[in-house]
Design a protein around this motif. Structure first.
Motif, PDB file in Angstrom:
ATOM      1  N   ARG A 118       0.827  -1.208   0.000  1.00 38.95           N
ATOM      2  CA  ARG A 118       0.000   0.000   0.000  1.00 38.95           C
ATOM      3  C   ARG A 118       0.865   1.263   0.000  1.00 38.95           C
ATOM      4  O   ARG A 118       0.464   2.293  -0.550  1.00 38.95           O
ATOM      5  CB  ARG A 118      -0.914  -0.035   1.225  1.00 38.95           C
ATOM      6  CG  ARG A 118      -1.932  -1.166   1.151  1.00 38.95           C
ATOM      7  CD  ARG A 118      -2.521  -1.487   2.524  1.00 38.95           C
ATOM      8  NE  ARG A 118      -3.520  -2.537   2.460  1.00 38.95           N
ATOM      9  CZ  ARG A 118      -3.231  -3.831   2.346  1.00 38.95           C
ATOM     10  NH1 ARG A 118      -1.971  -4.220   2.313  1.00 38.95           N
ATOM     11  NH2 ARG A 118      -4.193  -4.735   2.275  1.00 38.95           N
ATOM     12  N   LEU A 140      -3.424   7.473   2.049  1.00 32.21           N
ATOM     13  CA  LEU A 140      -4.403   6.392   1.999  1.00 32.21           C
ATOM     14  C   LEU A 140      -4.726   5.997   3.442  1.00 32.21           C
ATOM     15  O   LEU A 140      -3.838   5.630   4.210  1.00 32.21           O
ATOM     16  CB  LEU A 140      -3.843   5.181   1.242  1.00 32.21           C
ATOM     17  CG  LEU A 140      -3.663   5.338  -0.270  1.00 32.21           C
ATOM     18  CD1 LEU A 140      -2.907   4.152  -0.829  1.00 32.21           C
ATOM     19  CD2 LEU A 140      -5.010   5.474  -0.967  1.00 32.21           C
ATOM     20  N   TYR A 141      -6.022   6.105   3.791  1.00 30.63           N
ATOM     21  CA  TYR A 141      -6.481   5.739   5.125  1.00 30.63           C
ATOM     22  C   TYR A 141      -7.419   4.545   5.027  1.00 30.63           C
ATOM     23  O   TYR A 141      -8.347   4.534   4.211  1.00 30.63           O
ATOM     24  CB  TYR A 141      -7.219   6.900   5.800  1.00 30.63           C
ATOM     25  CG  TYR A 141      -6.308   7.836   6.548  1.00 30.63           C
ATOM     26  CD1 TYR A 141      -5.765   7.457   7.766  1.00 30.63           C
ATOM     27  CD2 TYR A 141      -6.001   9.092   6.049  1.00 30.63           C
ATOM     28  CE1 TYR A 141      -4.921   8.314   8.474  1.00 30.63           C
ATOM     29  CE2 TYR A 141      -5.161   9.959   6.745  1.00 30.63           C
ATOM     30  CZ  TYR A 141      -4.621   9.561   7.952  1.00 30.63           C
ATOM     31  OH  TYR A 141      -3.784  10.395   8.648  1.00 30.63           O
ATOM     32  N   GLY A 142      -7.146   3.526   5.858  1.00 27.11           N
ATOM     33  CA  GLY A 142      -8.015   2.364   5.935  1.00 27.11           C
ATOM     34  C   GLY A 142      -8.864   2.428   7.187  1.00 27.11           C
ATOM     35  O   GLY A 142      -8.440   2.925   8.233  1.00 27.11           O
ATOM     36  N   VAL A 221     -11.395   2.178   2.126  1.00 27.64           N
ATOM     37  CA  VAL A 221     -10.188   2.995   2.080  1.00 27.64           C
ATOM     38  C   VAL A 221     -10.550   4.356   1.507  1.00 27.64           C
ATOM     39  O   VAL A 221     -11.318   4.444   0.538  1.00 27.64           O
ATOM     40  CB  VAL A 221      -9.089   2.333   1.232  1.00 27.64           C
ATOM     41  CG1 VAL A 221      -7.897   3.272   1.070  1.00 27.64           C
ATOM     42  CG2 VAL A 221      -8.651   1.026   1.864  1.00 27.64           C
TER      43      VAL A 221
END
Length: 773
Positions: A118, A140-142, A221
């Motif tokens: 990622r 990028l945030y999950g 995401v």
């Protein structure tokens, strides 16, 4: 080899094309291969040609362009319908129905095929969006199970800022959470209004004036694109970013579906093994930051007995972070032990530590021991809880080990004998033969020690008198020194019913005591020898170097001599002097210092003193005398002997002093209320070399002059330079003194203990009005 190369090249292109299609559609590898085959068949192309078209490297041949529309109707159960031209189809927007930026998306789709993590995904996005969208950073945030966010990839963001925003709790006003809740993008293009509405990321929030946050379809995401310039996102840029989010969906699903060995997962068979294991243990995978440092560990498997601070056990902990389950280990020695096991590949055994926990609602402090064993890139961590009885046994074992002793118990009623395991090796007895009764204990010791031990045992059994008896046993060719201590437990009538005690190995202590006694005897003997040598050396020195009690007159000069030995009970040094009258009413002055102490130094001093007097008396020059003395030392019994020396010849008619030196301190001249050291002529230490060069100098004395010849013991002090001592002597010599000026001078300079001999010649030239006395 050619066929193998062609096959390898074909396979590589096929796999890249499958990956590109998977990134666009999110389909499985088999479905992507089927889609490529059907497209090739529909377009009357080979499979490899269709792969190159999919990757955007070739355009459809003109003669086949008419056939391509037939491919638009292709469908497979596993793949949704997409325009099959090339990766340009990825720009097709199902909402607007508009194709835009096909080349950008084709390049990005090809790049995403090679993405393995990622973090790499975020880096590739920034590379391709910087020019077309003006992106300065990508995040990028999950979505986490607790509703918060975790930063899974970033580019263009500093490591410090990334660490600060790596975890975001489920708070209101977080735009990425808002995007994931509503499933629609958010375009932050009014910085003042956005700052009031949302919690903006950044140490200086005005760093990025416009931001776009988009949900990645089906991936939980959020994709963030951050820009420094304040311009609004154009319609083209918005369509492009929506298409990019769909590209990321396919790549993220491919990463999530990667094999266990690619993502660091654990097969279910391993977790099943952990489900039936007893004891507390977890299997950890280190989670590293972009810098490579371990920032946390993921729990991949856990046994049912493993319990975290919230009471979760076994499989409930799988997938969680170690700092979520056990936050107190952060920064502790246990955490450092984990890192050491990972880096060194050696198991880590931690020291027992106290841990406060709640058991059945009651606070309790328990002691735990933790062990971490590396398994490839993972850690197997297990721990045990020590109960009080186990701790007591461990303490008893530690006392016996540290004290090199063992306990024994004799029951005089049941005749049962119990020894701890440590007693058998101490008494050199095979454990298979079992312990012996108390009356048989003297049979194990040396015959000369048996009576004393036997008597002590008899007294104990008869009257209950305790004993503490040393004895010896033979262990092979060695003798072991032991100690037996015992006391009796009596019945109500006072008769011994049980005896308990211990046996201790004192061999090391006895060996040290014997060595110490031998060392003391040797020291006393050596001290006596040294004292006798000193007495003889002092007597020899007094005989060879008589010291005048009063000042003497030589060649019209007043001479005062002082000799002070070092304040030591053993050593006598080799400092010496000569002040004699020569023919023609001249005077000879000599002062010297032989290296070393004792008889050898005194003997060398006598040899130099008398040889110098004889050679000067027979007319030898001062430099010649020094050269011959150097040869004498080199050819003496001790060829390593060295000495310093200063020699002067005084002619009274012209008050002329000729002098030479061999590595000695200079003359101090006091004249007219001033003190100065005469420049030394060349001359090296006697005994230092075979071909030394010695030179002489002259000094014309005047009435009232005073000369000081001295050895280094007068000016040297530990820890200070020689120049400091010489300056101190000059200042003290200028102070007003009485008739006993030399004695007063020495009293001023020599305060405290003297570590070296001191020898001084005080030479005075009478003034015009008297003789200087």
């Amino acid at each position: 080899m050619d066929r193998l190369r062609d096959l390898a090249a074909t396979s590589a292109v096929l796999e890249r094309a499958k990956g590109a299609l998977m990134a666009v559609t999110g389909c499985a590898p088999d479905a992507a291969h089927q889609e490529l085959a059907e497209r090739a068949k529909a377009g009357n192309r080979t499979l490899i040609e269709e792969c190159w078209l999919t990757l955007g490297a070739l355009a459809p041949p003109p003669d086949r362009a008419a056939d391509t529309p037939a491919a638009d109707t292709l469908h497979t159960p596993a793949v949704r319908s997409v325009p099959p031209r090339t990766l340009e189809a990825a720009s097709w927007d199902p909402v607007t129905g508009v194709d835009d930026d096909p080349e950008v998306l084709a390049r990005l789709g090809t790049a995403l095929v090679r993405v393995g993590t990622r973090q790499e995904l975020a880096e590739r996005l920034l590379e391709h969006l910087a020019a077309d969208v003006g992106a300065d950073a990508v995040m990028l945030y999950g979505l986490r199970p607790d509703g918060g966010l975790e930063l899974i990839g970033h580019a263009g963001v500093g490591e410090t800022l990334a660490a600060q925003w790596s975890r975001v709790p489920p708070l209101s006003g977080v735009v990425a959470l808002d995007v994931l809740r509503v499933g629609e993008p958010r375009w932050l293009e009014d910085f003042a209004a956005d700052r009031d509405r949302y919690v903006l990321i950044g140490d200086a929030t005005e760093r990025w004036l416009t931001r776009a946050w988009l949900p990645v379809p089906g991936a939980s995401v959020a994709l963030g694109v951050l820009r420094r310039h304040p311009d609004r996102f154009t319609a083209r840029q918005r369509r492009l970013l929506r298409a990019v989010a769909r590209l990321c969906a396919g790549r993220l699903r491919a990463l999530d579906a990667a094999p266990d060995n690619a993502l660091g997962g654990v097969p279910d068979a391993v977790r099943a093994v952990f489900d039936v294991l007893s004891g507390a243990a977890v299997l950890l995978t280190p989670l590293r930051a972009t810098s490579g440092e371990v920032e946390d560990y993921r729990i991949d498997a856990a046994t049912p007995d493993a319990v975290d601070i919230l009471g979760r056990t076994g499989r409930e902990m799988v997938g969680m972070r170690i700092l979520e389950c056990y936050p107190s280990v952060a920064g502790e020695p246990l955490w450092q032990g984990y890192l050491a096991a990972l880096n060194d590949g050696e198991p880590y055994q931690g020291e027992p530590f106290a841990y406060h926990e709640i058991v059945d609602g009651v606070p309790e402090t328990a002691t735990y021991s933790v062990r971490a064993t590396p398994l490839g890139e993972r850690l197997l961590v297990s721990w045990i809880r020590h109960n009080p009885s186990v701790r007591q046994e461990q303490r008893l074992a530690d006392v016996q080990r540290l004290g090199n002793l063992g306990w024994a118990n004799w029951n005089l009623v049941t005749h049962e004998v119990t020894w701890s395991p440590q007693v058998y090796p101490l008494l050199n007895r095979d454990p298979a033969r079992g312990p012996v009764r108390l009356r048989q204990l003297p049979d194990l010791v040396l015959p000369e020690d048996a009576p004393a031990l036997s008597h002590a045992v008899t007294e104990l059994l008869g009257t209950g008198q305790p004993f503490d008896v040393p004895f010896r046993i033979r262990c092979g060719s060695d003798v072991r020194h032991l100690r037996a201590v015992a006391e009796a437990v009596t019945d109500p009538e006072g008769t011994p019913a049980e005896v308990h005690g211990f046996v201790q190995d004192l061999t090391a202590l006895r060996t040290a005591e014997l060595a110490l006694a031998e060392s003391e005897r040797t020291m006393l003997l050596q001290r006596g020898v040294l004292q006798a040598e000193r007495a003889m050396t002092i007597r020899l020195q007094h005989a060879l170097l008589p010291l005048p009690k009063n000042p003497v007159r030589l060649a019209g000069l007043r001479i005062e001599v002082a000799y002070l030995p070092a304040q030591s009970e053993i050593h006598v040094g080799g400092d010496w002097f000569s002040a004699v009258e020569l023919p023609d009413e001249e005077a000879l002055f000599v002062i010297g210092d032989v290296a070393g102490h004792g008889i050898d130094a005194v003997a060398t001093m006598a040899q130099l003193r008398f040889t110098t007097k004889g050679m000067v008396s027979t007319g030898s020059s001062l430099t010649g005398v020094l050269a011959r003395l150097n040869t004498l030392l080199l050819q003496s019994r001790d060829s390593n002997a060295t000495a310093t020396m200063l020699v002067g010849r005084y002619e009274p008619r012209g008050r002329r002093l000729e002098w030479a030196q061999a590595g000695h301190l200079p003359l101090l001249l006091l004249r007219g209320g001033q003190a100065r050291y005469l420049d030394r002529p060349d001359g090296v230490l006697l005994g230092a070399g075979g071909t030394p060069v010695f030179e002489s100098a002259e000094c014309l004395l005047e009435p009232g002059d005073r000369l000081l010849m001295f050895t280094d013991g007068l000016v040297e002090r530990p820890g200070e330079g020689l120049d400091t001592g010489l300056a101190r002597l000059a200042a003290a010599a200028l102070a007003p003194r009485g008739p006993d000026s030399l004695e007063a001078l020495l009293a001023t300079l020599l305060e405290g203990e003297r570590r070296d001999d001191v020898c001084v010649l005080d030479i005075r030239v009478p003034d015009s009005e008297g003789d200087g006395e």
